[in-house]
Design a protein around this motif. Structure first.
Motif, PDB file in Angstrom:
ATOM      1  N   ASP A 123      18.163  -5.212-132.004  1.00 57.21           N
ATOM      2  CA  ASP A 123      17.911  -6.485-131.339  1.00 57.21           C
ATOM      3  C   ASP A 123      19.193  -7.107-130.803  1.00 57.21           C
ATOM      4  O   ASP A 123      19.209  -8.258-130.382  1.00 57.21           O
ATOM      5  CB  ASP A 123      17.198  -7.465-132.278  1.00 57.21           C
ATOM      6  CG  ASP A 123      17.984  -7.747-133.550  1.00 57.21           C
ATOM      7  OD1 ASP A 123      18.959  -7.020-133.837  1.00 57.21           O
ATOM      8  OD2 ASP A 123      17.630  -8.710-134.264  1.00 57.21           O
ATOM      9  N   GLY A 124      20.280  -6.312-130.797  1.00 57.57           N
ATOM     10  CA  GLY A 124      21.544  -6.743-130.226  1.00 57.57           C
ATOM     11  C   GLY A 124      21.829  -6.048-128.912  1.00 57.57           C
ATOM     12  O   GLY A 124      22.920  -6.154-128.363  1.00 57.57           O
ATOM     13  N   CYS A 125      20.831  -5.311-128.411  1.00 58.89           N
ATOM     14  CA  CYS A 125      20.915  -4.620-127.128  1.00 58.89           C
ATOM     15  C   CYS A 125      19.765  -5.106-126.250  1.00 58.89           C
ATOM     16  O   CYS A 125      18.777  -5.646-126.741  1.00 58.89           O
ATOM     17  CB  CYS A 125      20.805  -3.105-127.300  1.00 58.89           C
ATOM     18  SG  CYS A 125      22.042  -2.380-128.379  1.00 58.89           S
ATOM     19  N   GLY A 126      19.883  -4.878-124.975  1.00 55.25           N
ATOM     20  CA  GLY A 126      18.810  -5.285-124.079  1.00 55.25           C
ATOM     21  C   GLY A 126      18.754  -4.427-122.839  1.00 55.25           C
ATOM     22  O   GLY A 126      19.746  -3.812-122.436  1.00 55.25           O
ATOM     23  N   ALA A 127      17.559  -4.372-122.250  1.00 56.80           N
ATOM     24  CA  ALA A 127      17.339  -3.665-120.993  1.00 56.80           C
ATOM     25  C   ALA A 127      16.479  -4.559-120.109  1.00 56.80           C
ATOM     26  O   ALA A 127      16.136  -5.675-120.485  1.00 56.80           O
ATOM     27  CB  ALA A 127      16.677  -2.315-121.249  1.00 56.80           C
ATOM     28  N   PHE A 128      16.124  -4.046-118.937  1.00 58.31           N
ATOM     29  CA  PHE A 128      15.350  -4.869-118.011  1.00 58.31           C
ATOM     30  C   PHE A 128      13.851  -4.781-118.257  1.00 58.31           C
ATOM     31  O   PHE A 128      13.072  -5.422-117.561  1.00 58.31           O
ATOM     32  CB  PHE A 128      15.699  -4.509-116.566  1.00 58.31           C
ATOM     33  CG  PHE A 128      17.067  -5.002-116.170  1.00 58.31           C
ATOM     34  CD1 PHE A 128      17.258  -6.322-115.779  1.00 58.31           C
ATOM     35  CD2 PHE A 128      18.163  -4.170-116.222  1.00 58.31           C
ATOM     36  CE1 PHE A 128      18.518  -6.799-115.435  1.00 58.31           C
ATOM     37  CE2 PHE A 128      19.427  -4.629-115.876  1.00 58.31           C
ATOM     38  CZ  PHE A 128      19.604  -5.952-115.481  1.00 58.31           C
ATOM     39  N   SER A 129      13.444  -3.993-119.269  1.00 56.37           N
ATOM     40  CA  SER A 129      12.051  -4.015-119.709  1.00 56.37           C
ATOM     41  C   SER A 129      12.023  -3.655-121.187  1.00 56.37           C
ATOM     42  O   SER A 129      12.876  -2.900-121.672  1.00 56.37           O
ATOM     43  CB  SER A 129      11.184  -3.042-118.911  1.00 56.37           C
ATOM     44  OG  SER A 129      11.334  -1.714-119.371  1.00 56.37           O
ATOM     45  N   GLN A 130      11.033  -4.202-121.907  1.00 56.17           N
ATOM     46  CA  GLN A 130      10.923  -3.937-123.333  1.00 56.17           C
ATOM     47  C   GLN A 130      10.652  -2.466-123.599  1.00 56.17           C
ATOM     48  O   GLN A 130      11.195  -1.876-124.545  1.00 56.17           O
ATOM     49  CB  GLN A 130       9.794  -4.791-123.932  1.00 56.17           C
ATOM     50  CG  GLN A 130       9.701  -4.724-125.451  1.00 56.17           C
ATOM     51  CD  GLN A 130      10.903  -5.353-126.142  1.00 56.17           C
ATOM     52  OE1 GLN A 130      11.272  -6.480-125.825  1.00 56.17           O
ATOM     53  NE2 GLN A 130      11.490  -4.638-127.089  1.00 56.17           N
ATOM     54  N   ALA A 131       9.812  -1.852-122.768  1.00 58.42           N
ATOM     55  CA  ALA A 131       9.474  -0.442-122.968  1.00 58.42           C
ATOM     56  C   ALA A 131      10.705   0.447-122.821  1.00 58.42           C
ATOM     57  O   ALA A 131      10.911   1.378-123.613  1.00 58.42           O
ATOM     58  CB  ALA A 131       8.393  -0.014-121.986  1.00 58.42           C
ATOM     59  N   THR A 132      11.518   0.167-121.819  1.00 55.25           N
ATOM     60  CA  THR A 132      12.736   0.948-121.614  1.00 55.25           C
ATOM     61  C   THR A 132      13.666   0.818-122.807  1.00 55.25           C
ATOM     62  O   THR A 132      14.240   1.802-123.295  1.00 55.25           O
ATOM     63  CB  THR A 132      13.450   0.487-120.333  1.00 55.25           C
ATOM     64  OG1 THR A 132      12.592   0.715-119.209  1.00 55.25           O
ATOM     65  CG2 THR A 132      14.754   1.243-120.123  1.00 55.25           C
ATOM     66  N   HIS A 133      13.813  -0.412-123.293  1.00 58.18           N
ATOM     67  CA  HIS A 133      14.649  -0.672-124.465  1.00 58.18           C
ATOM     68  C   HIS A 133      14.122   0.089-125.684  1.00 58.18           C
ATOM     69  O   HIS A 133      14.882   0.781-126.377  1.00 58.18           O
ATOM     70  CB  HIS A 133      14.684  -2.166-124.751  1.00 58.18           C
ATOM     71  CG  HIS A 133      15.259  -2.527-126.081  1.00 58.18           C
ATOM     72  ND1 HIS A 133      16.616  -2.575-126.315  1.00 58.18           N
ATOM     73  CD2 HIS A 133      14.657  -2.855-127.263  1.00 58.18           C
ATOM     74  CE1 HIS A 133      16.835  -2.910-127.585  1.00 58.18           C
ATOM     75  NE2 HIS A 133      15.669  -3.091-128.169  1.00 58.18           N
ATOM     76  N   ASP A 134      12.839  -0.036-125.957  1.00 60.00           N
ATOM     77  CA  ASP A 134      12.246   0.602-127.144  1.00 60.00           C
ATOM     78  C   ASP A 134      12.387   2.119-127.091  1.00 60.00           C
ATOM     79  O   ASP A 134      12.704   2.763-128.108  1.00 60.00           O
ATOM     80  CB  ASP A 134      10.768   0.222-127.257  1.00 60.00           C
ATOM     81  CG  ASP A 134      10.564  -1.252-127.581  1.00 60.00           C
ATOM     82  OD1 ASP A 134      11.516  -1.914-128.031  1.00 60.00           O
ATOM     83  OD2 ASP A 134       9.426  -1.738-127.374  1.00 60.00           O
TER      84      ASP A 134
END
Length: 204
Positions: free
Chosen positions: A168-179
């Protein structure tokens, strides 16, 4: 080891690309409308961990994505990035500029390392800095999870650094991509939360 399972004197929070041009509304991405709530929330969420680690003898290391100015100041942009982000222009991510700097919320960094590609280890002084400082353990955070973070974690792994990716200290432009990126990294690193890392640092 101090902090339970990590030696804090040999541990760093490695912040990937949380720069004004990426995160701040007045930065290059903000001006272009390229924002995501997941990314905007990161500096505030990470600040307590950065402060706790710094206060207990650990390090904060910031990677700075860089567009090297060429002739006339025009940035040298890789073709794939130019196609993906056509709004990038002269002055964006320029060394020494406001947009190039780590966001104020996470200042100061003990070490700042410029990077020109996804991985913070590619053609940079990252490995030199970490080894000279005696750092062998990294809490990796920042943006984007599937790009700079993933590439940096994998390169740290093959260089025998112990890594934890902060889910939860990283991020992407979509939740699915991040997960998907966090799941894919499970073969080379352990995913923990910011709260988990804070507990390791404070011994709580």
């Amino acid at each position: 080891m101090a902090g339970g399972s990590v030696d804090l004197a040999r541990t760093a929070l490695l912040i990937v690309d949380l720069q004004n041009d990426f995160v701040h509304p007045d930065g290059a991405y903000g001006r272009a409308g390229q924002t995501a709530e997941m990314i905007a929330a990161l500096p505030g969420r990470l600040r307590p961990l950065a402060e706790a680690l710094r206060g207990r003898g650990g390090f904060v290391v910031s990677t700075q994505f860089t567009l090297v100015p060429g002739r006339g100041g025009e940035p040298m942009i890789s073709p794939h990035l130019k196609e993906l982000r056509p709004f990038l222009a002269k002055g964006d991510f320029e060394p020494g500029s406001w947009g190039h700097r780590l966001v104020d919320t996470l200042q100061p960094a003990d070490f700042v390392v410029e990077k020109v590609a996804y991985s913070a280890f590619f053609q940079s002084r990252m490995e030199f800095v970490l080894k000279k400082a005696g750092i062998d353990t990294l809490f990796v955070c920042g943006i984007v999870t599937n790009g700079g973070v993933a590439s940096t974690v994998r390169d740290a792994h093959v260089r025998d650094f112990r890594t934890f990716v902060l889910s939860d200290g990283c991020g992407a432009f979509s939740q699915a991509t991040h997960d998907n990126a966090i799941r894919d990294l499970s073969t080379v690193t352990k995913a923990i939360t910011v709260a988990d890392a804070l507990a390791m640092v404070t011994g709580a």
